[in-house]
Design a protein around this motif. Sequence first.
Motif, short mmCIF file in Angstrom:
data_model
loop_
_atom_site.label_atom_id
_atom_site.label_comp_id
_atom_site.label_asym_id
_atom_site.label_seq_id
_atom_site.Cartn_x
_atom_site.Cartn_y
_atom_site.Cartn_z
N CYS A 120 -11.00 1.90 -15.71
CA CYS A 120 -10.23 0.77 -15.21
C CYS A 120 -9.11 1.23 -14.28
O CYS A 120 -8.88 0.66 -13.22
N GLN A 121 -8.42 2.31 -14.68
CA GLN A 121 -7.34 2.84 -13.85
C GLN A 121 -7.87 3.35 -12.52
O GLN A 121 -7.30 3.06 -11.46
N GLN A 122 -8.98 4.09 -12.55
CA GLN A 122 -9.54 4.62 -11.31
C GLN A 122 -10.01 3.50 -10.40
O GLN A 122 -9.87 3.57 -9.18
N GLU A 123 -10.58 2.45 -11.01
CA GLU A 123 -11.03 1.32 -10.20
C GLU A 123 -9.86 0.66 -9.50
O GLU A 123 -9.92 0.34 -8.31
N ARG A 124 -8.76 0.46 -10.25
CA ARG A 124 -7.60 -0.18 -9.64
C ARG A 124 -6.96 0.72 -8.58
O ARG A 124 -6.55 0.24 -7.51
N LEU A 125 -6.87 2.02 -8.90
CA LEU A 125 -6.31 2.94 -7.90
C LEU A 125 -7.16 2.98 -6.65
O LEU A 125 -6.64 3.04 -5.53
N ALA A 126 -8.47 2.92 -6.84
CA ALA A 126 -9.36 2.92 -5.67
C ALA A 126 -9.16 1.66 -4.84
O ALA A 126 -9.12 1.71 -3.61
N ARG A 127 -9.03 0.51 -5.53
CA ARG A 127 -8.83 -0.74 -4.79
C ARG A 127 -7.49 -0.75 -4.09
O ARG A 127 -7.38 -1.20 -2.93
N LEU A 128 -6.44 -0.26 -4.76
CA LEU A 128 -5.13 -0.22 -4.12
C LEU A 128 -5.10 0.78 -2.97
O LEU A 128 -4.51 0.52 -1.92
N SER A 129 -5.77 1.93 -3.16
CA SER A 129 -5.82 2.92 -2.08
C SER A 129 -6.58 2.38 -0.89
O SER A 129 -6.19 2.59 0.27
N ALA A 130 -7.68 1.66 -1.16
CA ALA A 130 -8.43 1.06 -0.06
C ALA A 130 -7.59 0.02 0.67
O ALA A 130 -7.64 -0.08 1.90
N GLN A 131 -6.78 -0.75 -0.08
CA GLN A 131 -5.92 -1.73 0.57
C GLN A 131 -4.84 -1.05 1.40
O GLN A 131 -4.47 -1.53 2.48
N ILE A 132 -4.33 0.09 0.92
CA ILE A 132 -3.35 0.83 1.70
C ILE A 132 -3.98 1.33 3.00
O ILE A 132 -3.37 1.22 4.08
N GLN A 133 -5.18 1.88 2.89
CA GLN A 133 -5.86 2.36 4.10
C GLN A 133 -6.11 1.20 5.07
O GLN A 133 -5.99 1.36 6.29
N GLU A 134 -6.47 0.04 4.52
CA GLU A 134 -6.69 -1.12 5.39
C GLU A 134 -5.41 -1.51 6.11
O GLU A 134 -5.43 -1.84 7.29
#
Length: 541
Positions: free
Chosen positions: A325-339
Amino acid sequence: MAAKRGTKTSMKNMEKELLCPVCQEMYKQPLVLPCTHNVCQACAREVLGQQGYIGHGGDPSSEPTSPASTPSTRSPRLSRRTLPKPDRLDRLLKSGFGTYPGRKRGALHPQVIMFPCPACQGDVELGERGLAGLFRNLTLERVVERYRQSVSVGGAILCQLCKPPPLEATKGCTECRATFCNECFKLFHPWGTQKAQHEPTLPTLSFRPKGLMCPDHKEEVTHYCKTCQRLVCQLCRVRRTHSGHKITPVLSAYQALKDKLTKSLTYILGNQDTVQTQICELEEAVRHTEVSGQQAKEEVSQLVRGLGAVLEEKRASLLQAIEECQQERLARLSAQIQEHRSLLDGSGLVGYAQEVLKETDQPCFVQAAKQLHNRIARATEALQTFRPAASSSFRHCQLDVGREMKLLTELNFLRVPEAPVIDTQRTFAYDQIFLCWRLPPHSPPAWHYTVEFRRTDVPAQPGPTRWQRREEVRGTSALLENPDTGSVYVLRVRGCNKAGYGEYSEDVHLHTPPAPGTTRTAGTTAVPRMPQWRRRRPSLS
């Protein structure tokens, strides 16, 4: 100096916008797929070959066959595959026939060719002609060439006709599709011959036609079909396939799309502070997520370790669930940062858009800017409706350690209560409103409930709808005293436990009776209305 360094950084960041999704190299003769993504022509042929399609790899004349097609300049991908002979491939393309899976010789209804787009991961329909029916993205080729010249990719361009060692090329010829030094250009364009009429150009490794041509009729495109979202020529306009479609001159489409792209880009460049603020908020959410996740893992570890050796196997699975769950959220937040980083000035997307805006060839601009405008529009919408892509709270990872030991094999994260169900048989309204509910079967327990209510027969106030609340209601019923008479109330309830609040129940509408002693007019006779106790079955919305 600072401006020059900023331009170089912007061009460097733009490099990922110029890479083919198949070969991860700079685009070479890119084709525009119906899904608006781009792919190298050679890569597209190779993908279709892997899919089993033969004879639909596109126009063989689009690949250099003159001195420009020497082994030193041709893509290394070409040496890894065997293509059909040009005469046979040309014959197959003109006849529209080929062999591919599911196709029988002489079939009346040939199979439509599907292309697996590597960018959107979807199957794109190419029609019966395959790659031969696609437009070539000349604007993207020009952007790639300007990028190569700005960052000096590949070094100097050498003459392709010199004997070794070759001299540096000074001229190019679109007709001959080759680059020449001064002496070789004069040698291959002798005075008094037809080749002497060729106009020299700057040396390049990518030769392209002067204008965008219709792949169906080899005519220059002059209009844009808004219905099909496709550039068309004069012959396409009179075809039955565009009957009743909204077709506009390419100049109108060029100006409209350029204005939209310019406006969107101006908005992004004018909101750089907002983008940076949102990036900082996302980074803070990432840090909070890491801290909260670590705390949740530690709490779970302590609780599980306290239960003894029987819980060791279950502890590993719970920690794995939190980690995922943590990795999924970090991945989503990281992707949003990159966006959001792509919206900053100097980013690849912005730099690419600025380079596309330099395009003056109207059909080519319309072709290249359509996909880019969609990306800019989506980025602008995400900027305006910003919210973090994932929550940093891990309250749903709390454990209920009060369960009996016999239930340890089913131990899992505590879930929020499900939406309560209003008991319509026991709910009524009179001088008081009595609301009764129950949890669905197999729902996690609720420690307490929140009841919300409001009147619906009053004029709506500006702003969000305001509910009155009664917090921490124990049990499964609530009594609301002194409601307004002759009014309609809407009520809802939700449960709460250590994991947080659950979903609301369905809204229930209750009508309170008029005040005692009021009269009702029947003709000219006033009949007093006597108060009486009654239950009103609510209607569920």
